[in-house]
Design a protein around this motif. Structure first.
Motif, PDB file in Angstrom:
ATOM      1  N   UNK A  74       0.828  -1.204   0.000  1.00  0.00           N
ATOM      2  CA  UNK A  74       0.000   0.000   0.000  1.00  0.00           C
ATOM      3  C   UNK A  74       0.860   1.251   0.000  1.00  0.00           C
ATOM      4  N   UNK A  75       0.459   2.263  -0.752  1.00  0.00           N
ATOM      5  CA  UNK A  75       1.153   3.546  -0.737  1.00  0.00           C
ATOM      6  C   UNK A  75       0.212   4.687  -0.385  1.00  0.00           C
ATOM      7  N   UNK A  76      -1.058   4.381  -0.117  1.00  0.00           N
ATOM      8  CA  UNK A  76      -2.036   5.384   0.310  1.00  0.00           C
ATOM      9  C   UNK A  76      -2.906   4.789   1.404  1.00  0.00           C
ATOM     10  N   UNK A  77      -3.630   5.662   2.104  1.00  0.00           N
ATOM     11  CA  UNK A  77      -4.557   5.190   3.129  1.00  0.00           C
ATOM     12  C   UNK A  77      -5.662   4.345   2.508  1.00  0.00           C
ATOM     13  N   UNK A  78      -6.068   4.676   1.277  1.00  0.00           N
ATOM     14  CA  UNK A  78      -7.104   3.894   0.605  1.00  0.00           C
ATOM     15  C   UNK A  78      -6.638   2.467   0.365  1.00  0.00           C
ATOM     16  N   UNK A  79      -5.360   2.301   0.005  1.00  0.00           N
ATOM     17  CA  UNK A  79      -4.810   0.956  -0.174  1.00  0.00           C
ATOM     18  C   UNK A  79      -4.846   0.185   1.143  1.00  0.00           C
ATOM     19  N   UNK A  80      -4.481   0.870   2.221  1.00  0.00           N
ATOM     20  CA  UNK A  80      -4.498   0.214   3.528  1.00  0.00           C
ATOM     21  C   UNK A  80      -5.896  -0.257   3.878  1.00  0.00           C
ATOM     22  N   UNK A  81      -6.884   0.571   3.563  1.00  0.00           N
ATOM     23  CA  UNK A  81      -8.260   0.213   3.867  1.00  0.00           C
ATOM     24  C   UNK A  81      -8.681  -1.023   3.080  1.00  0.00           C
ATOM     25  N   UNK A  82      -8.233  -1.125   1.819  1.00  0.00           N
ATOM     26  CA  UNK A  82      -8.552  -2.294   1.005  1.00  0.00           C
ATOM     27  C   UNK A  82      -8.048  -3.575   1.669  1.00  0.00           C
ATOM     28  N   UNK A  83      -6.826  -3.515   2.198  1.00  0.00           N
ATOM     29  CA  UNK A  83      -6.190  -4.715   2.736  1.00  0.00           C
ATOM     30  C   UNK A  83      -6.575  -5.004   4.190  1.00  0.00           C
ATOM     31  N   UNK A  84      -6.826  -3.961   4.957  1.00  0.00           N
ATOM     32  CA  UNK A  84      -6.899  -4.120   6.405  1.00  0.00           C
ATOM     33  C   UNK A  84      -8.243  -3.790   7.029  1.00  0.00           C
ATOM     34  N   UNK A  85      -9.240  -3.445   6.227  1.00  0.00           N
ATOM     35  CA  UNK A  85     -10.532  -3.093   6.801  1.00  0.00           C
ATOM     36  C   UNK A  85     -11.079  -4.254   7.632  1.00  0.00           C
ATOM     37  N   UNK A  86     -11.475  -3.946   8.846  1.00  0.00           N
ATOM     38  CA  UNK A  86     -11.990  -4.959   9.746  1.00  0.00           C
ATOM     39  C   UNK A  86     -10.920  -5.707  10.516  1.00  0.00           C
ATOM     40  N   UNK A  87      -9.641  -5.478  10.183  1.00  0.00           N
ATOM     41  CA  UNK A  87      -8.547  -6.181  10.854  1.00  0.00           C
ATOM     42  C   UNK A  87      -7.793  -5.289  11.834  1.00  0.00           C
ATOM     43  N   UNK A  88      -7.943  -3.966  11.673  1.00  0.00           N
ATOM     44  CA  UNK A  88      -7.234  -3.029  12.543  1.00  0.00           C
ATOM     45  C   UNK A  88      -8.215  -1.964  13.025  1.00  0.00           C
ATOM     46  N   UNK A  89      -7.816  -1.219  14.050  1.00  0.00           N
ATOM     47  CA  UNK A  89      -8.727  -0.257  14.679  1.00  0.00           C
ATOM     48  C   UNK A  89      -8.834   1.046  13.903  1.00  0.00           C
ATOM     49  N   UNK A  90      -7.795   1.427  13.191  1.00  0.00           N
ATOM     50  CA  UNK A  90      -7.842   2.715  12.507  1.00  0.00           C
ATOM     51  C   UNK A  90      -6.658   2.905  11.594  1.00  0.00           C
ATOM     52  N   UNK A  91      -6.726   3.947  10.759  1.00  0.00           N
ATOM     53  CA  UNK A  91      -5.672   4.286   9.816  1.00  0.00           C
ATOM     54  C   UNK A  91      -5.370   5.765   9.961  1.00  0.00           C
ATOM     55  N   UNK A  92      -4.094   6.109  10.060  1.00  0.00           N
ATOM     56  CA  UNK A  92      -3.666   7.497  10.084  1.00  0.00           C
ATOM     57  C   UNK A  92      -3.250   7.873   8.669  1.00  0.00           C
ATOM     58  N   UNK A  93      -3.921   8.826   8.061  1.00  0.00           N
ATOM     59  CA  UNK A  93      -3.662   9.208   6.677  1.00  0.00           C
ATOM     60  C   UNK A  93      -2.662  10.360   6.642  1.00  0.00           C
ATOM     61  N   UNK A  97      -1.072  11.058   3.810  1.00  0.00           N
ATOM     62  CA  UNK A  97      -0.894  11.342   2.391  1.00  0.00           C
ATOM     63  C   UNK A  97      -0.154  10.207   1.702  1.00  0.00           C
ATOM     64  N   UNK A  98      -0.058  10.267   0.379  1.00  0.00           N
ATOM     65  CA  UNK A  98       0.639   9.210  -0.366  1.00  0.00           C
ATOM     66  C   UNK A  98       2.103   9.099   0.046  1.00  0.00           C
ATOM     67  N   UNK A  99       2.662   7.901  -0.046  1.00  0.00           N
ATOM     68  CA  UNK A  99       4.072   7.690   0.274  1.00  0.00           C
ATOM     69  C   UNK A  99       4.959   8.505  -0.666  1.00  0.00           C
ATOM     70  N   UNK A 100       5.939   9.162  -0.114  1.00  0.00           N
ATOM     71  CA  UNK A 100       6.808  10.003  -0.925  1.00  0.00           C
ATOM     72  C   UNK A 100       7.786   9.237  -1.781  1.00  0.00           C
ATOM     73  N   UNK A 101       8.190   8.048  -1.335  1.00  0.00           N
ATOM     74  CA  UNK A 101       9.164   7.245  -2.085  1.00  0.00           C
ATOM     75  C   UNK A 101       8.458   6.174  -2.906  1.00  0.00           C
ATOM     76  N   UNK A 102       7.465   5.530  -2.332  1.00  0.00           N
ATOM     77  CA  UNK A 102       6.712   4.506  -3.059  1.00  0.00           C
ATOM     78  C   UNK A 102       7.173   3.110  -2.727  1.00  0.00           C
ATOM     79  N   UNK A 103       8.373   2.731  -3.149  1.00  0.00           N
ATOM     80  CA  UNK A 103       8.901   1.407  -2.818  1.00  0.00           C
ATOM     81  C   UNK A 103       9.298   1.378  -1.347  1.00  0.00           C
ATOM     82  N   UNK A 104       9.336   0.184  -0.788  1.00  0.00           N
ATOM     83  CA  UNK A 104       9.618   0.052   0.641  1.00  0.00           C
ATOM     84  C   UNK A 104      11.089   0.342   0.945  1.00  0.00           C
TER      85      UNK A 104
END
Length: 216
Positions: free
Chosen positions: A26-45, A47-54
């Motif tokens: 994931x590189x955005x909060x929306x990506x995190x929501x796709x993968x983790x919705x219902x599995x975690x308590x919250x997401x801190x947004x 903004x998009x990742x500045x570098x992109x790759x890990x």
């Protein structure tokens, strides 16, 4: 954002990677929501990742140090500081059955969408022409911006200008995830050269393809 959280909590912050194992990161909060919705308590947004790759992963238990995963800190930058730095073979090729991954992302077909990926490596013009000649009905394309108009009728995700590896690093996971939301049966992807942060982009695309690479 992380500094604000640390200030409020008055404590360091440590956390594991947020992607589902094997999936494009994931590189955005929306990506995190796709993968983790219902599995975690919250997401801190933040903004998009500045570098992109890990992050870059470097093994300092060996001499010379060994690059296990290329990332935002490039091999060239490491060598300026450390001198000799080896590159683990798993960065550029498929791991053998007897080999054990020593860092996240080293295993076979990582960062992968559902559809099979074919990476086309070589001069950008030749790579674009090869994809155009072999593209089948319904297949998707990840390509440099200059060649986005060569595939009418196909779902195309732009990786960034051919000469801008930093932009490619920011977009690579966005492109894989965008095509993963479609019904494309296969994905063709152009690949930058392996200098500077291009090595990290190549590594992520090659892992997504299970090292199914065509050189043109």
């Amino acid at each position: 954002v992380r500094w604000a959280i640390m200030a409020v909590g008055d404590a360091p912050v440590a956390a594991r990677a947020g992607n589902t194992a094997g999936r494009p990161s994931p590189t955005t909060a929306a990506h995190m929501l796709e993968d983790m919705e219902g599995k975690i308590d919250g997401i801190v947004d933040g903004g998009p990742c500045g570098v992109g790759v890990e992050s870059t992963i470097l093994d300092l238990t060996v001499t010379p140090p060994r690059l296990l995963r290329p990332g935002g800190v490039t091999l060239e930058q490491l060598r300026v500081v450390l001198g000799a730095v080896d590159v683990d073979p798993a960065v550029t090729r498929l791991m053998g059955a007897e080999e054990r991954p020593r860092a996240p992302g080293m295993k076979y077909r990582h960062y992968a969408p559902k559809a099979p990926v074919t990476v086309v490596k070589g001069a950008p013009e030749r790579g674009a022409a090869y994809i155009q000649a072999h593209l089948q009905d319904g297949e998707g394309v990840i390509c440099f911006d200059e060649f986005g108009g060569q595939y009418p009728g196909h779902r195309v995700e732009l990786l960034g200008p051919a000469a801008d590896q930093a932009e490619q690093a920011r977009r690579v996971f966005d492109a894989l995830r965008a095509l993963d939301e479609t019904q494309v049966p296969a994905i063709w992807a152009q690949c930058p050269d392996d200098h500077d942060i291009g090595l990290a982009v190549c590594n992520r695309l090659n892992k997504a393809a299970g090292f199914h690479i065509i050189e043109v």
